[in-house]
Design a protein around this motif. Structure first.
Motif, mmCIF file in Angstrom:
data_model
loop_
_atom_site.group_PDB
_atom_site.id
_atom_site.type_symbol
_atom_site.label_atom_id
_atom_site.label_comp_id
_atom_site.label_asym_id
_atom_site.label_seq_id
_atom_site.Cartn_x
_atom_site.Cartn_y
_atom_site.Cartn_z
ATOM 1 N N ARG A 238 0.151 -16.518 -7.886
ATOM 2 C CA ARG A 238 -1.141 -15.935 -6.404
ATOM 3 C C ARG A 238 -1.424 -15.671 -5.258
ATOM 4 O O ARG A 238 -1.886 -15.125 -4.833
ATOM 5 N N ALA A 239 0.098 -15.759 -4.272
ATOM 6 C CA ALA A 239 0.064 -15.153 -3.127
ATOM 7 C C ALA A 239 0.028 -13.769 -3.267
ATOM 8 O O ALA A 239 -0.818 -13.022 -1.983
ATOM 9 N N TRP A 240 0.689 -12.984 -3.724
ATOM 10 C CA TRP A 240 0.030 -11.309 -4.030
ATOM 11 C C TRP A 240 -0.137 -11.067 -5.460
ATOM 12 O O TRP A 240 1.050 -10.958 -6.430
ATOM 13 N N PRO A 241 -0.954 -10.118 -5.348
ATOM 14 C CA PRO A 241 -1.449 -9.481 -6.774
ATOM 15 C C PRO A 241 -0.096 -8.466 -7.188
ATOM 16 O O PRO A 241 -0.479 -8.407 -6.196
ATOM 17 N N VAL A 242 -0.144 -8.551 -8.284
ATOM 18 C CA VAL A 242 0.526 -7.387 -9.182
ATOM 19 C C VAL A 242 0.109 -6.161 -8.479
ATOM 20 O O VAL A 242 0.909 -5.353 -8.199
ATOM 21 N N HIS A 243 -0.865 -5.839 -8.395
ATOM 22 C CA HIS A 243 -1.011 -4.022 -7.935
ATOM 23 C C HIS A 243 -1.512 -3.989 -6.393
ATOM 24 O O HIS A 243 -0.468 -2.550 -6.090
ATOM 25 N N ALA A 244 -1.141 -5.042 -5.550
ATOM 26 C CA ALA A 244 -0.634 -5.254 -4.315
ATOM 27 C C ALA A 244 0.703 -5.057 -4.484
ATOM 28 O O ALA A 244 1.395 -4.401 -3.390
ATOM 29 N N ARG A 245 1.684 -5.344 -4.721
ATOM 30 C CA ARG A 245 2.495 -5.607 -5.239
ATOM 31 C C ARG A 245 3.553 -4.036 -5.039
ATOM 32 O O ARG A 245 4.499 -3.415 -4.367
ATOM 33 N N ILE A 246 2.938 -3.815 -6.587
ATOM 34 C CA ILE A 246 3.270 -2.432 -6.848
ATOM 35 C C ILE A 246 2.901 -0.825 -6.032
ATOM 36 O O ILE A 246 3.507 -0.382 -5.435
ATOM 37 N N ALA A 247 2.422 -1.269 -4.706
ATOM 38 C CA ALA A 247 1.882 -0.485 -4.766
ATOM 39 C C ALA A 247 2.476 -0.318 -2.849
ATOM 40 O O ALA A 247 3.149 0.206 -2.819
ATOM 41 N N ASN A 248 3.430 -1.971 -2.405
ATOM 42 C CA ASN A 248 3.985 -1.695 -1.975
ATOM 43 C C ASN A 248 5.279 -1.296 -1.508
ATOM 44 O O ASN A 248 6.193 -0.798 -1.277
ATOM 45 N N ARG A 249 5.443 -1.049 -3.316
ATOM 46 C CA ARG A 249 6.608 -1.013 -3.313
ATOM 47 C C ARG A 249 7.076 0.316 -3.787
ATOM 48 O O ARG A 249 7.651 1.159 -3.707
ATOM 49 N N VAL A 250 5.825 1.401 -3.935
ATOM 50 C CA VAL A 250 6.240 2.755 -4.003
ATOM 51 C C VAL A 250 5.841 3.432 -2.543
ATOM 52 O O VAL A 250 6.755 3.985 -2.687
ATOM 53 N N LEU A 251 5.116 2.794 -1.796
ATOM 54 C CA LEU A 251 4.680 2.912 -0.774
ATOM 55 C C LEU A 251 6.774 2.538 0.388
ATOM 56 O O LEU A 251 6.635 3.943 0.593
ATOM 57 N N SER A 252 7.100 1.812 -0.094
ATOM 58 C CA SER A 252 8.072 1.144 0.596
ATOM 59 C C SER A 252 9.307 2.280 0.579
ATOM 60 O O SER A 252 10.504 2.818 0.770
ATOM 61 N N GLY A 253 8.726 2.807 -1.142
ATOM 62 C CA GLY A 253 10.280 3.720 -1.837
ATOM 63 C C GLY A 253 9.694 4.897 -0.424
ATOM 64 O O GLY A 253 10.882 5.606 -0.736
ATOM 65 N N LEU A 254 8.615 5.843 -0.655
ATOM 66 C CA LEU A 254 8.672 6.599 0.053
ATOM 67 C C LEU A 254 9.208 6.395 1.523
ATOM 68 O O LEU A 254 9.923 7.694 1.966
#
Length: 229
Positions: free
Chosen positions: A124-140
């Motif tokens: 519940r701490a970190w919604p899936v859509h937010a995790r995916i967005a963070n992963r993409v941005l971190s990769g960039l």
């Protein structure tokens, strides 16, 4: 023009807490401040009793009428007087007992900008859509800068003078990314350390909604395009 409710006393660290309707979370957040940390709560248009709760808990309160994460943080930076400033969400999602993990390397001169890499304590701490967005941005960011970062952690620490020298201009959701990119361009040492990430009190204005997440992605994508590599 930001207004302060009281002068800032000398402290090793000024902790900037951007705040929008966090009255429920603030007592717990401010009650867990580590020794030597002075809280600056930046009220960014709250319609609840956030400012009153913050003052009653002993925090310095700054009022910033211009809405936006970057606007709130920058107002706090301008009000700060400590050599090192830390930034953290005011929603109770972080354990401030772990702030030393992030600020310690900066105080010791081992890093210039430290980020807290979020490790969710439950689903519940970190919604899936937010995790995916963070992963993409971190990769960039890794592709763009070579920095081995895995998170644009909202808990972070930097020397105030170094932050001011970056001349950040974004006043919305792109501010955290702009800080990282400009710090890298300036030759600052940027690193991350794991910190716990808990379910926040109340609903997030950004990661708690798909619209908020998409707005943040748009702001950060624009920032990546604007800042030269």
């Amino acid at each position: 023009m930001p207004k302060s409710s009281q002068p800032t006393p000398a402290a090793p660290i000024d902790l900037i807490l951007p705040c929008l309707n966090e009255a429920r979370a603030l007592p717990g957040v401010l009650g867990s401040l580590p020794p030597g940390v002075h809280a600056i709560v930046v009220d960014n248009g709250s319609t609840d009793s956030s400012a009153e709760v913050a003052r009653a808990s002993g925090a310095q309160v700054i009022v910033e009428s211009r809405r936006g994460f970057g606007a709130a943080v920058q107002a706090g930076v301008m009000a700060a007087t400590a050599e090192v400033v830390a930034i953290c969400d005011a929603d109770g999602s972080f354990d401030l007992a772990e702030l030393g993990r992030v600020s310690g390397p900066v105080l010791a001169g081992e890093a210039d900008l430290m980020l807290g890499r979020r490790r969710a304590t439950n689903l519940r701490a970190w919604p899936v859509h937010a995790r995916i967005a963070n992963r993409v941005l971190s990769g960039l960011i890794r592709v763009r800068t070579g920095l081995e970062l895995h998170d644009l952690g909202p808990m972070r620490a930097i020397r105030r003078a170094a932050l001011l020298d970056l001349h950040l201009h974004d006043r919305r959701s792109g501010y955290p990314l702009e800080m990282v990119l400009r710090a890298h361009l300036a030759g600052l040492r940027v690193d991350e350390v794991p910190v716990s990430y808990r379910p926040r009190t109340g609903r997030s204005k950004v990661t708690g909604t798909l619209k908020g997440t998409l707005t943040a992605i748009a702001d950060m994508t624009r920032m990546i395009k604007e800042i030269p590599s």
